[in-house]
Scaffold this motif. Structure first.
Motif, PDB file in Angstrom:
ATOM      1  N   PRO B   7     -61.235  22.960 -30.987  1.00  0.00           N
ATOM      2  CA  PRO B   7     -60.062  22.085 -30.777  1.00  0.00           C
ATOM      3  C   PRO B   7     -60.455  20.627 -30.515  1.00  0.00           C
ATOM      4  O   PRO B   7     -61.255  20.300 -29.724  1.00  0.00           O
ATOM      5  CB  PRO B   7     -59.564  22.727 -29.566  1.00  0.00           C
ATOM      6  N   GLY B   8     -59.664  19.822 -30.864  1.00  0.00           N
ATOM      7  CA  GLY B   8     -59.745  18.256 -30.481  1.00  0.00           C
ATOM      8  C   GLY B   8     -60.650  17.515 -31.300  1.00  0.00           C
ATOM      9  O   GLY B   8     -60.813  16.356 -31.136  1.00  0.00           O
ATOM     10  N   SER B   9     -61.211  18.009 -32.444  1.00  0.00           N
ATOM     11  CA  SER B   9     -62.184  17.659 -33.257  1.00  0.00           C
ATOM     12  C   SER B   9     -61.353  16.461 -34.132  1.00  0.00           C
ATOM     13  O   SER B   9     -62.030  15.733 -34.714  1.00  0.00           O
ATOM     14  CB  SER B   9     -62.984  18.326 -34.002  1.00  0.00           C
ATOM     15  N   LEU B  10     -60.065  16.929 -34.207  1.00  0.00           N
ATOM     16  CA  LEU B  10     -59.272  16.052 -35.181  1.00  0.00           C
ATOM     17  C   LEU B  10     -58.527  15.129 -34.425  1.00  0.00           C
ATOM     18  O   LEU B  10     -57.811  15.475 -33.436  1.00  0.00           O
ATOM     19  CB  LEU B  10     -58.399  16.979 -36.260  1.00  0.00           C
ATOM     20  N   GLU B  11     -58.485  13.780 -34.870  1.00  0.00           N
ATOM     21  CA  GLU B  11     -57.431  12.968 -34.200  1.00  0.00           C
ATOM     22  C   GLU B  11     -56.179  13.003 -34.400  1.00  0.00           C
ATOM     23  O   GLU B  11     -55.571  13.121 -35.881  1.00  0.00           O
ATOM     24  CB  GLU B  11     -57.804  11.423 -34.243  1.00  0.00           C
ATOM     25  N   ARG B  12     -55.150  12.882 -33.719  1.00  0.00           N
ATOM     26  CA  ARG B  12     -53.630  12.914 -33.908  1.00  0.00           C
ATOM     27  C   ARG B  12     -53.465  11.855 -34.623  1.00  0.00           C
ATOM     28  O   ARG B  12     -53.682  10.614 -34.354  1.00  0.00           O
ATOM     29  CB  ARG B  12     -53.185  13.050 -32.515  1.00  0.00           C
ATOM     30  N   ASP B  13     -52.852  11.733 -36.011  1.00  0.00           N
ATOM     31  CA  ASP B  13     -52.449  10.586 -36.680  1.00  0.00           C
ATOM     32  C   ASP B  13     -51.066   9.944 -36.022  1.00  0.00           C
ATOM     33  O   ASP B  13     -49.978  10.739 -35.991  1.00  0.00           O
ATOM     34  CB  ASP B  13     -52.046  11.120 -38.139  1.00  0.00           C
ATOM     35  N   PRO B  14     -51.210   8.761 -35.722  1.00  0.00           N
ATOM     36  CA  PRO B  14     -50.040   7.937 -35.051  1.00  0.00           C
ATOM     37  C   PRO B  14     -49.043   7.830 -35.936  1.00  0.00           C
ATOM     38  O   PRO B  14     -47.838   7.210 -35.584  1.00  0.00           O
ATOM     39  CB  PRO B  14     -50.630   6.896 -34.022  1.00  0.00           C
ATOM     40  N   ASN B  15     -49.065   7.777 -37.109  1.00  0.00           N
ATOM     41  CA  ASN B  15     -48.166   7.159 -38.089  1.00  0.00           C
ATOM     42  C   ASN B  15     -47.124   8.096 -38.629  1.00  0.00           C
ATOM     43  O   ASN B  15     -46.464   7.840 -39.537  1.00  0.00           O
ATOM     44  CB  ASN B  15     -49.228   6.367 -39.326  1.00  0.00           C
ATOM     45  N   VAL B  16     -47.305   9.588 -38.224  1.00  0.00           N
ATOM     46  CA  VAL B  16     -46.362  10.332 -38.771  1.00  0.00           C
ATOM     47  C   VAL B  16     -45.829  10.888 -37.295  1.00  0.00           C
ATOM     48  O   VAL B  16     -46.379  10.930 -36.239  1.00  0.00           O
ATOM     49  CB  VAL B  16     -47.025  11.622 -39.382  1.00  0.00           C
ATOM     50  N   ASN B  17     -44.525  11.463 -37.755  1.00  0.00           N
ATOM     51  CA  ASN B  17     -43.637  11.955 -36.641  1.00  0.00           C
ATOM     52  C   ASN B  17     -44.455  13.303 -35.898  1.00  0.00           C
ATOM     53  O   ASN B  17     -45.070  13.825 -36.721  1.00  0.00           O
ATOM     54  CB  ASN B  17     -42.326  12.151 -36.849  1.00  0.00           C
ATOM     55  N   PHE B  18     -44.195  13.267 -34.860  1.00  0.00           N
ATOM     56  CA  PHE B  18     -44.713  14.520 -34.088  1.00  0.00           C
ATOM     57  C   PHE B  18     -44.383  15.991 -34.924  1.00  0.00           C
ATOM     58  O   PHE B  18     -43.261  16.140 -35.305  1.00  0.00           O
ATOM     59  CB  PHE B  18     -44.133  14.894 -32.776  1.00  0.00           C
ATOM     60  N   ALA B  19     -45.641  16.609 -35.466  1.00  0.00           N
ATOM     61  CA  ALA B  19     -45.473  17.811 -36.392  1.00  0.00           C
ATOM     62  C   ALA B  19     -44.905  17.560 -37.701  1.00  0.00           C
ATOM     63  O   ALA B  19     -44.174  18.483 -38.162  1.00  0.00           O
ATOM     64  CB  ALA B  19     -44.666  18.957 -35.711  1.00  0.00           C
ATOM     65  N   TYR B  20     -45.031  16.206 -38.050  1.00  0.00           N
ATOM     66  CA  TYR B  20     -44.749  15.952 -39.538  1.00  0.00           C
ATOM     67  C   TYR B  20     -43.115  15.849 -39.863  1.00  0.00           C
ATOM     68  O   TYR B  20     -42.560  14.598 -40.411  1.00  0.00           O
ATOM     69  CB  TYR B  20     -45.404  16.865 -40.572  1.00  0.00           C
ATOM     70  N   LEU B  21     -42.558  16.628 -39.586  1.00  0.00           N
ATOM     71  CA  LEU B  21     -40.940  16.515 -40.032  1.00  0.00           C
ATOM     72  C   LEU B  21     -40.339  15.816 -38.908  1.00  0.00           C
ATOM     73  O   LEU B  21     -40.596  15.430 -37.937  1.00  0.00           O
ATOM     74  CB  LEU B  21     -40.150  18.016 -39.774  1.00  0.00           C
ATOM     75  N   PHE B  95     -51.645  20.696 -38.067  1.00  0.00           N
ATOM     76  CA  PHE B  95     -50.905  20.783 -36.980  1.00  0.00           C
ATOM     77  C   PHE B  95     -51.783  19.636 -36.197  1.00  0.00           C
ATOM     78  O   PHE B  95     -51.202  19.162 -35.293  1.00  0.00           O
ATOM     79  CB  PHE B  95     -50.298  21.958 -36.583  1.00  0.00           C
ATOM     80  N   GLN B  96     -53.067  19.956 -36.148  1.00  0.00           N
ATOM     81  CA  GLN B  96     -53.747  19.129 -35.237  1.00  0.00           C
ATOM     82  C   GLN B  96     -53.653  17.651 -35.547  1.00  0.00           C
ATOM     83  O   GLN B  96     -53.655  16.717 -34.697  1.00  0.00           O
ATOM     84  CB  GLN B  96     -55.309  19.516 -35.394  1.00  0.00           C
ATOM     85  N   ARG B  97     -53.756  17.281 -36.600  1.00  0.00           N
ATOM     86  CA  ARG B  97     -53.460  15.810 -37.179  1.00  0.00           C
ATOM     87  C   ARG B  97     -52.147  15.479 -36.944  1.00  0.00           C
ATOM     88  O   ARG B  97     -52.075  14.300 -36.655  1.00  0.00           O
ATOM     89  CB  ARG B  97     -54.107  15.808 -38.567  1.00  0.00           C
ATOM     90  N   THR B  98     -50.952  16.357 -37.152  1.00  0.00           N
ATOM     91  CA  THR B  98     -49.641  15.623 -36.986  1.00  0.00           C
ATOM     92  C   THR B  98     -49.324  15.824 -35.559  1.00  0.00           C
ATOM     93  O   THR B  98     -48.266  15.121 -35.298  1.00  0.00           O
ATOM     94  CB  THR B  98     -48.654  16.353 -37.958  1.00  0.00           C
ATOM     95  N   ALA B  99     -49.670  16.680 -34.787  1.00  0.00           N
ATOM     96  CA  ALA B  99     -48.990  16.828 -33.630  1.00  0.00           C
ATOM     97  C   ALA B  99     -50.018  16.962 -32.593  1.00  0.00           C
ATOM     98  O   ALA B  99     -49.708  16.928 -31.236  1.00  0.00           O
ATOM     99  CB  ALA B  99     -48.560  18.498 -33.477  1.00  0.00           C
ATOM    100  N   GLY B 100     -51.371  16.919 -32.609  1.00  0.00           N
ATOM    101  CA  GLY B 100     -52.433  16.770 -31.744  1.00  0.00           C
ATOM    102  C   GLY B 100     -52.334  18.114 -30.834  1.00  0.00           C
ATOM    103  O   GLY B 100     -52.700  18.010 -29.618  1.00  0.00           O
ATOM    104  N   VAL B 101     -51.821  19.129 -31.290  1.00  0.00           N
ATOM    105  CA  VAL B 101     -51.754  20.265 -30.334  1.00  0.00           C
ATOM    106  C   VAL B 101     -53.055  21.078 -30.202  1.00  0.00           C
ATOM    107  O   VAL B 101     -53.882  20.705 -31.163  1.00  0.00           O
ATOM    108  CB  VAL B 101     -50.798  21.338 -30.952  1.00  0.00           C
ATOM    109  N   ALA B 102     -53.218  21.841 -29.282  1.00  0.00           N
ATOM    110  CA  ALA B 102     -54.465  22.670 -28.986  1.00  0.00           C
ATOM    111  C   ALA B 102     -54.427  23.837 -29.748  1.00  0.00           C
ATOM    112  O   ALA B 102     -53.309  24.309 -29.964  1.00  0.00           O
ATOM    113  CB  ALA B 102     -54.585  23.047 -27.501  1.00  0.00           C
ATOM    114  N   VAL B 103     -55.740  24.189 -30.434  1.00  0.00           N
ATOM    115  CA  VAL B 103     -55.513  25.328 -31.475  1.00  0.00           C
ATOM    116  C   VAL B 103     -56.688  26.382 -30.850  1.00  0.00           C
ATOM    117  O   VAL B 103     -57.528  26.146 -29.970  1.00  0.00           O
ATOM    118  CB  VAL B 103     -55.944  25.041 -32.828  1.00  0.00           C
TER     119      VAL B 103
END
Lengths: 261, 297
Positions: B7-21, B95-103
């Motif tokens: 978990p946490g190895s992927l950065e959340r992409d700030p250019n997409v809305n939370f969880a893509y949609l 979902f790690q990239r688009t939402a930055g959530v813990a997995v």
């Protein structure tokens, strides 16, 4: 048959149906009694198929009503029932044998399942009983019981028609609609199917509305015949009387058009 | 080889809305979900969006997950019971990239579990949500292709057709040969496709403490089984519903209670049966066994 009953089984009152400006049915009224076989004859476009679909609850008339004698409730307008009731009626107390068996069968499902589908819809959940019922009905319609697990796609035209009849009669309906049941079959197969229909209608006391353009079929099966032309009933009466002594010019034309073999 | 990205190895992409949609789409999907929960087993139409993965890979499930995911939720994704197959890894990374959530791979720690083909062996608890990816939501489609007709049949609860399929199985094979996507009756009312889970998992649908959501992206349908809802598998009185059984237990953890996959081990007919639920199997083996698997494979 069953001439003692006080109410008719099916009753059509002043039916009218238009397709745009074209009149398909006009002022059609009649009564059908339990156990009676009524033939509707006429040429293509005379409205007989429209009438059959209106009677069978598949096509709502623009005017008039279709009444059916529901158990315990008496004569009821079938188009005033809710759709669920009408569909239940159509698969328990009614049968509908289509001209093309493809329209009335599940072609890729085994013959046995085709026969007992209505029973399963009614809630029968015992495979052994369903299987025995299917075998019984295959024998009733003179199909080889060994073909019970074959799909009707590999059946001949006559066999498909027999299977369709079994599938409709399995719930012991009181009323069956037959839409040109023998057209498209060769004459020897036709003759055997007509024999079968005559036997089953008598044994089960079925009331039948039979649409046909073949006057010989009407003569063989029907107690009563109605002749239709341009959406109207032009003549009706006992079949033998009507065919032997037609009164209306159009009926005379129909009767005289039959080619002697 | 068994572990996924920590978990946490992927950065959340700030250019997409939370969880893509976008938020309006998520709201629309949540409305469909609420309706689905209110009418257990009923298929609710929704405006399925095009997603950055092909149909058949879980577009329905991913849209449902995106709509219900919160920033503090812990997500687990499985495919055929496993956390480390392509589909699971990619949806988890998405979902790690688009939402930055813990997995997580731990069933007990997850708040939302998106799944394809399995229900985890570890019993679910209240508060958890199981999201199914559904390829074919209509259980009667094979026998009745007209959707106008199947909708009417659902509406009027005319389900005789479902038994035609079971009848055919018994007539041809002597037993009910349907082994996955085995039709169920939900809350004594709607017949539902449980998505292609093995029928082994059908009993887990019944009276589950977790909320179960089903998303079909291509077919644009959402349906649900709320917690503690009765789910029964269709059957005949004289041919009752049965689940698969195996002659031996899992070759790795010895479990006799889990669903087993057959794995070929060499080209000479060598094979073994192992748990399809990788998290369940590893947790039963304990940490020391993990090295044995990678050496002995």
């Amino acid at each position: 048959m069953a001439a003692d009953s006080a109410t008719p089984l099916l009753c059509a009152r002043a039916l009218r149906r238009l397709y745009g400006r074209i009149v398909a049915l006009e002022e059609v009224s009649f009564e059908l009694w339990p156990g009676e076989i009524l033939a509707i004859v006429g040429e293509s476009g005379s409205g007989k198929s429209t009438l059959l679909h209106v009677l069978a609850g598949q096509l709502e008339p623009d005017e008039g009503e279709v009444l059916f004698d529901l158990p315990g409730r008496g004569l009821q307008d079938i188009y005033r029932l809710c759709e669920g009731e009408r569909r239940t009626l159509a698969r328990t107390d009614w049968g509908f044998v289509h001209q093309h068996a493809v329209d009335g069968l599940r072609m890729h499902v085994s013959a046995g399942a085709n026969v007992v589908e209505r029973q399963m819809a009614l809630g029968e959940r015992h495979y052994g009983r369903l299987r025995r019922l299917a075998l019984d009905w295959l024998q009733h319609v003179e199909l080889d019981p060994a073909r019970i697990d074959d799909a009707p796609v590999i059946f001949s035209g006559g066999m498909r028609q027999r299977l369709q009849i079994a599938r409709n009669l399995v719930t012991l309906p009181r009323l069956v609609f037959l839409d040109e049941p023998t057209s498209g079959l060769d004459v020897s197969v036709q003759a055997r199917l007509l024999d079968l229909l005559r036997r089953l209608t008598r044994e089960l006391g079925l009331a039948v509305v039979l649409v046909t353009h073949d006057l010989a079929v009407a003569r063989l099966l029907a107690h009563r015949t109605m002749v239709m032309q341009l959406g109207r009933v032009v003549e009706s009466g006992l079949t033998d009387q009507l065919l032997d002594d037609p009164v209306h010019p159009y009926t005379q034309l129909l009767v005289s058009s039959v080619l002697p073999p | 080889m068994r572990m996924c990205d920590p978990p946490g190895s992927l950065e959340r992409d700030p250019n997409v809305n939370f969880a893509y949609l976008d938020e309006r789409t998520k709201r629309m999907i949540r409305r469909a979900l609420l309706k689905a929960v209110c009418i257990p087993g009923h298929q609710v139409a929704f405006g399925s969006r095009e997603m950055p993965l092909p149909y058949g890979w879980g577009t329905g499930g991913i849209q449902v997950t995106a709509s219900i995911l919160g920033p503090r939720d812990v997500l687990k994704v499985i495919d055929q019971g496993s956390d480390d197959t392509v589909n699971a890894v990619n949806i988890r990374r998405f979902f790690q990239r688009t939402a930055g959530v813990a997995v997580t791979t731990d069933t007990t720690r997850a708040d939302i579990i998106q799944t394809r083909h399995r229900i985890p062996e570890t019993p679910l608890r209240e508060g958890q949500i199981l999201v199914f990816q559904v390829p074919a939501p209509e259980p009667m489609q094979r026998l009745e292709p007209r959707q106008s007709e199947t909708r009417k049949m659902h509406g009027l609860a005319e389900y005789g057709l479902m038994h035609v399929k079971l009848y055919e199985d018994i007539a041809h094979y002597g037993h009910i040969a349907t082994t996955y996507d085995y039709p169920v009756l939900v809350n004594n009312r709607y017949v539902m496709s449980p998505s292609p889970i093995p029928k082994f998992d059908n009993p887990k649908l019944n009276m589950s403490p977790a909320l179960q959501l089903f998303g079909a992206g291509r077919e644009k349908r959402i349906y649900a089984v709320p917690p503690y809802t009765a789910v029964t598998s269709l059957a005949f009185d004289d041919h009752p519903f049965e689940v698969q059984r195996w002659e031996s237990g899992c070759a790795l953890c010895g479990s006799r209670a889990s669903f087993l996959d057959e794995v070929l081990t060499d080209d000479h007919g060598g094979r073994m049966f192992v748990c399809s639920d990788s998290d369940y199997c590893t947790s039963r083996q304990g940490a020391d066994v993990r090295s044995v698997i990678s050496d002995g494979g």
